[in-house]
Design an enzyme around this catalytic site. Structure first.
Site, short mmCIF file in Angstrom:
data_model
loop_
_atom_site.label_atom_id
_atom_site.label_comp_id
_atom_site.label_asym_id
_atom_site.label_seq_id
_atom_site.Cartn_x
_atom_site.Cartn_y
_atom_site.Cartn_z
CE LYS A 22 -1.47 1.87 3.72
NZ LYS A 22 -1.41 3.22 4.36
CG ASN A 23 2.66 2.78 3.36
OD1 ASN A 23 0.77 3.23 3.74
ND2 ASN A 23 3.35 2.47 4.70
CB CYS A 117 -3.95 6.46 11.76
SG CYS A 117 -4.59 4.90 10.75
NE ARG A 122 1.59 9.53 10.15
CZ ARG A 122 0.59 8.54 9.96
NH1 ARG A 122 -0.25 8.90 9.61
NH2 ARG A 122 1.24 8.02 9.20
CG ASP A 305 3.14 1.16 9.58
OD1 ASP A 305 2.78 2.32 10.02
OD2 ASP A 305 3.57 1.56 8.34
NE ARG A 397 -5.95 5.20 6.00
CZ ARG A 397 -5.51 5.47 6.88
NH1 ARG A 397 -6.01 6.12 7.42
NH2 ARG A 397 -4.05 5.66 6.55
C1 UD1 Z 1 4.56 6.47 6.86
C2 UD1 Z 1 3.94 5.20 6.12
C3 UD1 Z 1 3.40 4.86 7.85
C4 UD1 Z 1 4.37 4.64 8.25
C5 UD1 Z 1 5.13 5.11 8.43
C6 UD1 Z 1 6.89 5.44 9.55
C7 UD1 Z 1 2.74 5.81 4.12
C8 UD1 Z 1 1.68 6.48 3.74
N1 UD1 Z 1 3.16 5.79 5.45
O1 UD1 Z 1 4.34 7.37 6.71
O2 UD1 Z 1 2.66 3.87 7.51
O3 UD1 Z 1 3.79 3.75 9.69
O4 UD1 Z 1 5.94 6.02 7.31
O5 UD1 Z 1 7.38 3.96 9.01
O6 UD1 Z 1 4.13 5.25 3.52
N2 UD1 Z 1 8.35 13.88 11.00
C9 UD1 Z 1 8.53 15.19 11.42
N3 UD1 Z 1 8.28 16.28 10.33
C10 UD1 Z 1 7.98 15.47 9.06
C11 UD1 Z 1 7.68 14.14 8.69
C12 UD1 Z 1 7.42 13.44 10.00
O7 UD1 Z 1 9.19 15.42 11.86
O8 UD1 Z 1 8.17 16.20 8.17
C13 UD1 Z 1 7.97 12.45 11.77
C14 UD1 Z 1 7.09 12.19 12.16
O9 UD1 Z 1 6.48 12.65 13.21
C15 UD1 Z 1 7.05 10.86 13.02
C16 UD1 Z 1 8.72 9.79 11.95
O10 UD1 Z 1 8.96 11.35 11.21
O11 UD1 Z 1 7.93 10.66 13.75
C17 UD1 Z 1 8.86 9.33 10.75
O12 UD1 Z 1 7.39 9.42 9.88
P1 UD1 Z 1 7.65 8.94 8.55
O13 UD1 Z 1 8.71 8.88 8.59
O14 UD1 Z 1 6.94 10.42 7.75
O15 UD1 Z 1 6.33 8.98 8.42
P2 UD1 Z 1 5.19 9.09 7.21
O16 UD1 Z 1 5.63 9.40 5.46
O17 UD1 Z 1 4.11 9.73 7.95
#
Ligand code: UD1
Length: 430
Positions: A22-23, A117, A122, A305, A397
């Protein structure tokens, strides 16, 4: 209200085919709009998140044709708008990928603030930091992220936190920037590599995906491609834990065992037998699970996850386990639900101390988010008697045909839409 009705107590046994990730699909589908030529994507999981993203793309003029359940053809030569509305973003956070894709291609994008979620704060500050480094202006107006650039110029970008989303988004925008971009402290998840491979198949020049330094040399435009999404490591891991939690014997097929290494390692520590072949992994749980320690980390660490799934398994293990969640700050909401089944868990901040119980009792539960919802279903499958899980829209989802796949392993589970259906299920399974 739709819910899963479950009669637990059977070990799950058999083989299950794992779908596309999915991701990875969310990133690849968004990136597909970066060319005016036609792109064909195979192995797209048919889950709510991919459906919503495709709808968001259609809403701005992208032509999407489903060739079969898992194959889509995309043509983005007729994009008429660069604004992605709130409705889509509320449903899936990953619509933020359209920000990077549109910015790269049109040097302008407007995307509503992300939802998804509720598993903790986030932010998308790192995505924004990356876009700004490439020379784009970014501002928030009327609940929209508006980003605009006369031209994008490659840059050296250091990510303060390892972020999957920021890495992919910056990779997309910089694929069509002028000159070289270097992303340091990049995420190494298999879906980052898949997104890079897909962009390269369209003519991008991206090197180093899968390591923590990614180098992108911008190209003028991208072209047509045919691409197949990698298997879903989290769906696979969930079914591997289904074997552990129900004391079963499950083979997940069509997987890349390398992507499952951290999950496999934990299952072995917990006393399961794990056999790997080229594209399948078999998990056999013939005795009570044993306690262990686990901390979620970016890939190749144990995935956040998979944290609820291992949390459920450890709640049934002998001894005391410690689970530390280091990625998101609100990912233990399923513990309250699990407590209704007799689990003995104490959560303090980002740590759960789990004293394993011998078995769960059946209960009426509510899914708090996607992965936790799936983990609670597994908990119900291990408990004797009837259980229900509400708010299954979360589970849908990210898991295609979840009840059907579990049924094929001998689970007694059905999606029901009314009390009458629930009664019927009870009569059927006795
Ligand atoms: C993606 C996955 C999600 C998974 C996560 C971590 C998708 C669509 N979703 O989410 O299923 O749980 O990776 O493996 O691929 N952060 C910041 N600033 C930012 C972005 C992130 O501080 O601009 C922090 C977040 O709060 C979190 C960490 O970085 O603590 C990791 O987040 P991130 O890897 O970005 O997760 P997603 O891409 O949202």
């Amino acid at each position: 209200m739709e819910q899963y009705a479950i009669k637990g107590g059977n070990p799950l046994v058999g083989e299950v085919e794992i779908g596309g990730a999915k991701n990875a699909a969310l990133a690849v589908l968004a990136a597909a709009i970066m060319t005016d030529e036609t792109v064909t994507i195979e192995n797209v999981p048919d889950v709510n998140d991919t459906r919503v993203l495709l709808q968001a793309m259609e809403s701005i003029g992208v032509v999407v044709e489903r060739l079969d359940r898992h194959t889509v053809k995309i043509n983005a030569s007729m994009i008429s708008e660069l604004v992605i509305e709130d409705d889509f973003i509320k449903k899936i956070r990953a619509s933020y990928y359209l920000l990077g894709a549109l910015l790269g291609k049109y040097k302008h994008a407007e995307v509503a603030l992300p939802g998804g979620c509720n598993i903790g704060s986030r932010k998308i500050d790192l995505h924004i930091k990356g876009f700004k480094a490439l020379g784009a202006e970014v501002k928030i107006e009327h609940g929209l992220w508006i980003t605009d650039a006369e031209r994008l110029q490659g840059a050296h970008i250091y990510l303060d936190t390892v972020s999957v989303g920021a890495t992919i988004n910056i990779m997309m925008a910089s694929a069509l920037a002028e000159g070289k971009t270097i992303i340091e402290n990049a995420a190494k998840e298999p879906h980052v590599v898949d997104a890079a491979n897909f962009l390269n198949s369209m003519g991008a020049n991206i090197k180093g995906a899968g390591t923590d330094v990614i180098r992108i040399t911008g190209v003028e435009k991208l072209h047509a491609s045919e691409y197949s999404i990698i298997p879903d490591q989290i769906e696979a891991g969930t079914f591997m834990f289904a074997a552990a939690i129900t004391k079963g014997d499950v083979t997940v097929k069509n997987v890349i065992p390398k992507h499952l290494e951290s999950t496999t390692a934990k299952l072995i520590e917990m006393g399961c037998q794990v056999e790997e072949s080229d594209d399948a992994v078999r998990v056999v749980a013939s005795k009570r699970l044993e306690a262990t320690q686990v901390k979620t980390l970016p890939y190749p660490g144990f995935p956040t996850d998979m944290q609820p799934q291992i949390g459920v398994a450890l709640s049934l293990a002998s001894g005391t386990s410690i689970v530390t969640e280091s990625i998101f700050d609100n990912r233990f909401k399923y513990i309250d639900e699990l407590t209704k089944m007799g689990a003995n868990v104490k959560v303090e901040g980002n740590t759960a101390v789990i004293s394993g119980v011998e078995h769960f009792t059946s209960a009426a539960l509510t899914a708090p988010d996607l992965r936790a919802g799936a983990a609670l279903v597994l908990a119900c499958l291990s408990a004797e008697g009837f259980s229900t899980v509400e708010d299954i829209n979360y589970v849908e989802r990210g898991y295609e045909d979840f009840p059907q796949k579990l049924q094929s392993l001998g689970a007694q589970i059905e999606k029901v839409a009314s009390d009458r259906d629930l009664q019927k299920f009870k009569l059927k399974v006795g």
